[in-house]
Design an enzyme around this catalytic site. Structure first.
Site, PDB file in Angstrom:
ATOM      1  N   LYS A   1       3.922 -15.025   3.025  1.00 39.36           N
ATOM      2  CA  LYS A   1       4.317 -15.899   1.906  1.00 39.36           C
ATOM      3  C   LYS A   1       5.834 -15.896   1.828  1.00 39.36           C
ATOM      4  CE  LYS A   1       2.489 -17.715  -1.167  1.00 39.36           C
ATOM      5  NZ  LYS A   1       2.261 -19.201  -1.333  1.00 39.36           N
TER       6      LYS A   1
ATOM      7  N   ASP B   1     -12.084  -9.664   4.453  1.00 35.49           N
ATOM      8  CA  ASP B   1     -13.370  -9.861   3.756  1.00 35.49           C
ATOM      9  C   ASP B   1     -13.792 -11.330   3.862  1.00 35.49           C
ATOM     10  OD1 ASP B   1     -13.344  -7.150   2.918  1.00 35.49           O
ATOM     11  OD2 ASP B   1     -14.193  -7.668   0.963  1.00 35.49           O
TER      12      ASP B   1
ATOM     13  N   ASP C   1      -6.191  -7.167   4.232  1.00 36.69           N
ATOM     14  CA  ASP C   1      -7.361  -6.637   3.522  1.00 36.69           C
ATOM     15  C   ASP C   1      -8.196  -7.786   2.955  1.00 36.69           C
ATOM     16  OD1 ASP C   1      -9.055  -4.763   2.158  1.00 36.69           O
ATOM     17  OD2 ASP C   1      -8.011  -5.334   0.316  1.00 36.69           O
TER      18      ASP C   1
ATOM     19  N   TYR D   1       0.810  -1.220   0.000  1.00 37.84           N
ATOM     20  CA  TYR D   1       0.000   0.000   0.000  1.00 37.84           C
ATOM     21  C   TYR D   1       0.847   1.275   0.000  1.00 37.84           C
ATOM     22  CZ  TYR D   1      -4.417  -2.436   0.721  1.00 37.84           C
ATOM     23  OH  TYR D   1      -5.537  -3.219   0.551  1.00 37.84           O
TER      24      TYR D   1
ATOM     25  N   ASP E   1      -1.874 -18.592   2.024  1.00 33.26           N
ATOM     26  CA  ASP E   1      -2.810 -19.404   1.220  1.00 33.26           C
ATOM     27  C   ASP E   1      -3.406 -20.520   2.085  1.00 33.26           C
ATOM     28  OD1 ASP E   1      -0.248 -20.496   1.314  1.00 33.26           O
ATOM     29  OD2 ASP E   1      -0.208 -21.165  -0.778  1.00 33.26           O
TER      30      ASP E   1
END
Ligand code: NAD
Ligand code: IPM
Ligand code: MN
Length: 353
Positions: free
Chosen positions: A186, A247, A243, A135, A219
């Site tokens: 990751k 959701d 982020d 970001y 993941d």
């Protein structure tokens, strides 16, 4: 002491849900005998289209000087396809006020709301790094618009940024008396940036011997969250994964209409906003679910030291779900403002006769 709240309703459904959050705040404050002063700021697409102004100059100083907390709606408007104004406002506040800890609780308030089979209890928190990562806006285009175009978007991971968010997650777990902190990255592929996260996680977790610390790849975390969310108490991760996964978290507890969040600067002013965005297709119809914004207001109250009043809001929200007094996304029949009125009436009942 009077609490001075900056209200930034923003775009789309932002103003509709924020109105109901303020209604709930007023009702809870009045019942609890507290005084609140609300000051509204019209930052968003309308003003940007009218005046070309996104986050006005000096806004951060005004926020710091004149307010105890910021209640934010949502930003994003299809009339402004260049979303630079959105970044200037929302990321401008997150970065400018150094709101480095984005706290996003995932709590099931009624068993009927989860799409998971046989789950009564879902209760964990995402601690999302909120000031760096992908970001940061570092990058650029080379030979833009040609077949040879190169587009770079750099991920920023600083030792200071990673250390403080991981430490925040462990302190949060201690304060909430929960036992487990997971970190998702990751680092198997992003060996430089996420390698730093992995090293810092080992370093910080060693300082908290009473907390179980475990690392998993992001993941796999997405899978485990759907398979069995009871494995988690506190999950700390970077800006982008936080982020996306928040959701997913909202999806586990009834949708974005129910998910609150706080953007916290532990040493300064903090900003509270629902996880959802401006939901343009719902805007102006009085149908958006206000509970995400209302529960966000409860997080703000708790942050301001009014835990009793925050608890009232949460139990009013639970009652509305039990009694089906909800908006249509949850199968109820109420409009946004009716749902807010119902909650405010419940909250008023806490007033001493
Ligand atoms: P969104 O969160 O606005 O909507 C995603 C889905 O959730 C839609 O189906 C929407 O109808 C539903 N939804 C969201 N809030 C709801 C509510 N209160 N009640 C019922 N249903 C609700 O995400 P999007 O559609 O990807 O983005 C729309 C705009 O909002 C974009 O401009 C995006 O950049 C912006 N956005 C802003 C914020 C923010 O200000 N913090 C957060 C996310 C997205
Ligand atoms: C959120 C939103 C924002 C984000 C966007 C609107 C910049 O999706 O708060 O979850 O990506 O952080
Ligand atoms: Mn998001």
């Amino acid at each position: 002491m009077k609490k001075r709240i900056a209200v930034v309703p923003g775009d789309g459904i932002g103003p509709e849900v924020t109105r109901e959050a303020v209604k709930a705040l007023r009702a809870a404050a009045e019942a609890g005998g507290h005084e609140f002063a609300f000051t509204e700021y019209d930052w968003g697409a309308e003003r940007y289209l009218r005046e070309g102004v996104s986050l006005p100059e000096g806004a951060l100083d005004v926020m710091r000087r004149e307010h105890d907390a910021i209640l934010f709606g949502a930003i994003g408007d299809p009339r402004v396809p260049d979303l630079k104004y959105m970044a200037e406002i929302l990321l401008g506040l997150r970065f400018g006020l150094d709101l480095y800890a984005n706290v996003r609780p995932v709590r099931l308030l009624h068993p009927s709301l989860t799409p998971l089979k046989d789950r009564e209890r879902i209760d964990f928190v995402f601690i999302r790094e909120n000031t760096e990562g992908l970001y940061a806006g570092l990058g650029g285009n080379f030979k833009k618009g040609t077949p040879d175009e190169v587009a770079l978007q750099e991920e920023v991971n600083t030792y200071k940024g990673v250390e403080r968010i991981i430490r925040y997650a462990f302190d949060f777990a201690c304060a909430r008396r929960v036992k487990r902190v997971h970190m998702a990255d990751k680092s198997n592929v992003l060996t430089f940036g996420h390698g730093l996260w992995l090293r810092v996680f080992a370093e910080v977790s060693a300082r908290y011997p009473d907390i179980e610390a475990a690392h998993l790849y992001a993941d796999n975390l997405a899978l485990q969250l759907v398979r069995d969310p009871s494995q988690f108490d506190v999950i700390v991760t970077n800006n982008l994964f936080g982020d996306i996964l928040s959701d997913l978290g909202a999806g586990l507890i009834g949708g974005l209409g129910l998910a609150p969040s706080g953007n916290i600067n532990p040493a300064g002013l903090s900003l509270f906003e629902p996880v959802h965005g401006s939901a343009p297709p719902l805007a102006g119809k009085n149908i958006a679910n206000p509970l995400g914004a209302v529960l966000t207001a409860a997080m703000m109250l708790e942050h301001l030291g009014l835990a009793r009043e925050a608890g009232w809001i949460e139990s009013a929200a639970r009652s509305s779900l039990e009694e089906g007094k909800t908006t249509t996304d949850l199968g109820g029949r109420l409009t946004t403002s009716e749902a807010g009125d119902w909650l405010a009436a419940r909250l008023a009942a806490h007033a001493r006769p």
